[in-house]
Scaffold this motif. Structure first.
Motif, PDB file in Angstrom:
ATOM      1  N   SER A   1      51.589 107.202-112.867  1.00  0.00           N
ATOM      2  CA  SER A   1      52.528 106.105-112.610  1.00  0.00           C
ATOM      3  C   SER A   1      53.029 105.487-113.916  1.00  0.00           C
ATOM      4  O   SER A   1      54.195 105.102-114.029  1.00  0.00           O
ATOM      5  CB  SER A   1      51.884 105.029-111.728  1.00  0.00           C
ATOM      6  OG  SER A   1      50.752 104.474-112.372  1.00  0.00           O
ATOM      7  N   THR A   2      52.182 105.422-114.910  1.00  0.00           N
ATOM      8  CA  THR A   2      52.569 104.887-116.212  1.00  0.00           C
ATOM      9  C   THR A   2      53.542 105.832-116.898  1.00  0.00           C
ATOM     10  O   THR A   2      54.518 105.403-117.527  1.00  0.00           O
ATOM     11  CB  THR A   2      51.332 104.643-117.094  1.00  0.00           C
ATOM     12  OG1 THR A   2      50.465 103.733-116.419  1.00  0.00           O
ATOM     13  CG2 THR A   2      51.708 104.077-118.445  1.00  0.00           C
ATOM     14  N   ILE A   3      53.295 107.130-116.770  1.00  0.00           N
ATOM     15  CA  ILE A   3      54.189 108.126-117.353  1.00  0.00           C
ATOM     16  C   ILE A   3      55.565 108.031-116.686  1.00  0.00           C
ATOM     17  O   ILE A   3      56.594 108.099-117.359  1.00  0.00           O
ATOM     18  CB  ILE A   3      53.587 109.534-117.235  1.00  0.00           C
ATOM     19  CG1 ILE A   3      52.297 109.619-118.060  1.00  0.00           C
ATOM     20  CG2 ILE A   3      54.592 110.602-117.682  1.00  0.00           C
ATOM     21  CD1 ILE A   3      51.467 110.853-117.807  1.00  0.00           C
ATOM     22  N   SER A   4      55.579 107.841-115.388  1.00  0.00           N
ATOM     23  CA  SER A   4      56.848 107.682-114.669  1.00  0.00           C
ATOM     24  C   SER A   4      57.602 106.446-115.153  1.00  0.00           C
ATOM     25  O   SER A   4      58.827 106.484-115.317  1.00  0.00           O
ATOM     26  CB  SER A   4      56.604 107.575-113.165  1.00  0.00           C
ATOM     27  OG  SER A   4      56.101 108.783-112.667  1.00  0.00           O
ATOM     28  N   GLN A   5      56.884 105.359-115.386  1.00  0.00           N
ATOM     29  CA  GLN A   5      57.517 104.136-115.898  1.00  0.00           C
ATOM     30  C   GLN A   5      58.102 104.372-117.288  1.00  0.00           C
ATOM     31  O   GLN A   5      59.190 103.888-117.604  1.00  0.00           O
ATOM     32  CB  GLN A   5      56.509 102.991-115.954  1.00  0.00           C
ATOM     33  CG  GLN A   5      56.106 102.471-114.602  1.00  0.00           C
ATOM     34  CD  GLN A   5      54.952 101.468-114.688  1.00  0.00           C
ATOM     35  OE1 GLN A   5      54.330 101.289-115.725  1.00  0.00           O
ATOM     36  NE2 GLN A   5      54.676 100.813-113.572  1.00  0.00           N
ATOM     37  N   LEU A   6      57.373 105.113-118.109  1.00  0.00           N
ATOM     38  CA  LEU A   6      57.860 105.442-119.445  1.00  0.00           C
ATOM     39  C   LEU A   6      59.162 106.240-119.360  1.00  0.00           C
ATOM     40  O   LEU A   6      60.126 105.949-120.069  1.00  0.00           O
ATOM     41  CB  LEU A   6      56.802 106.238-120.215  1.00  0.00           C
ATOM     42  CG  LEU A   6      57.226 106.823-121.560  1.00  0.00           C
ATOM     43  CD1 LEU A   6      57.620 105.736-122.540  1.00  0.00           C
ATOM     44  CD2 LEU A   6      56.116 107.690-122.126  1.00  0.00           C
ATOM     45  N   LYS A   7      59.189 107.232-118.487  1.00  0.00           N
ATOM     46  CA  LYS A   7      60.395 108.041-118.323  1.00  0.00           C
ATOM     47  C   LYS A   7      61.575 107.193-117.859  1.00  0.00           C
ATOM     48  O   LYS A   7      62.689 107.326-118.360  1.00  0.00           O
ATOM     49  CB  LYS A   7      60.153 109.173-117.319  1.00  0.00           C
ATOM     50  CG  LYS A   7      59.262 110.260-117.842  1.00  0.00           C
ATOM     51  CD  LYS A   7      59.069 111.330-116.778  1.00  0.00           C
ATOM     52  CE  LYS A   7      58.179 112.437-117.256  1.00  0.00           C
ATOM     53  NZ  LYS A   7      57.993 113.487-116.243  1.00  0.00           N
ATOM     54  N   GLU A   8      61.321 106.307-116.898  1.00  0.00           N
ATOM     55  CA  GLU A   8      62.381 105.417-116.404  1.00  0.00           C
ATOM     56  C   GLU A   8      62.898 104.521-117.516  1.00  0.00           C
ATOM     57  O   GLU A   8      64.106 104.335-117.666  1.00  0.00           O
ATOM     58  CB  GLU A   8      61.866 104.548-115.255  1.00  0.00           C
ATOM     59  CG  GLU A   8      61.879 105.223-113.921  1.00  0.00           C
ATOM     60  CD  GLU A   8      61.464 104.261-112.810  1.00  0.00           C
ATOM     61  OE1 GLU A   8      61.887 103.080-112.840  1.00  0.00           O
ATOM     62  OE2 GLU A   8      60.717 104.702-111.929  1.00  0.00           O
ATOM     63  N   ALA A   9      61.982 103.921-118.273  1.00  0.00           N
ATOM     64  CA  ALA A   9      62.371 103.019-119.356  1.00  0.00           C
ATOM     65  C   ALA A   9      63.163 103.769-120.419  1.00  0.00           C
ATOM     66  O   ALA A   9      64.156 103.258-120.951  1.00  0.00           O
ATOM     67  CB  ALA A   9      61.137 102.367-119.965  1.00  0.00           C
TER      68      ALA A   9
END
Length: 86
Positions: free
Chosen positions: A18-26
């Motif tokens: 989930s953190t990796i997904s947030q990083l990609k979105e950001a």
């Protein structure tokens, strides 16, 4: 002249998906916010080349309009918010 800014990095042990997904979105959200940033993409090594990754978990490519835009990208608040967290 187009500039390709390439970064390889290692995630902290146990970084949740989930953190990796947030990083990609950001990261992708920076396009349109950061002057000169045309595109940004990131992801893990593909299985065929993972053995040569030398421990790096992810690669990032930021495509910028010109070399002068790299300084603005590096100092932009949207970049600084996430740059050193992972």
């Amino acid at each position: 002249m187009t500039v390709y800014h390439i970064v390889l990095f290692k995630l902290k042990k146990g970084t949740p998906e989930s953190t990796i997904s947030q990083l990609k979105e950001a990261a992708t959200a920076m396009v349109g916010q950061v002057p000169g940033l045309q595109k940004i993409d990131l992801g893990p090594p593909i299985p065929a080349t993972a053995a040569r990754a030398k421990g790096f978990d992810y690669g990032l490519i930021a495509i910028l309009d010109k070399a002068e835009d790299l300084k603005g990208y590096a100092e932009h608040p949207a970049h600084l918010k996430y740059a050193l967290q992972y």
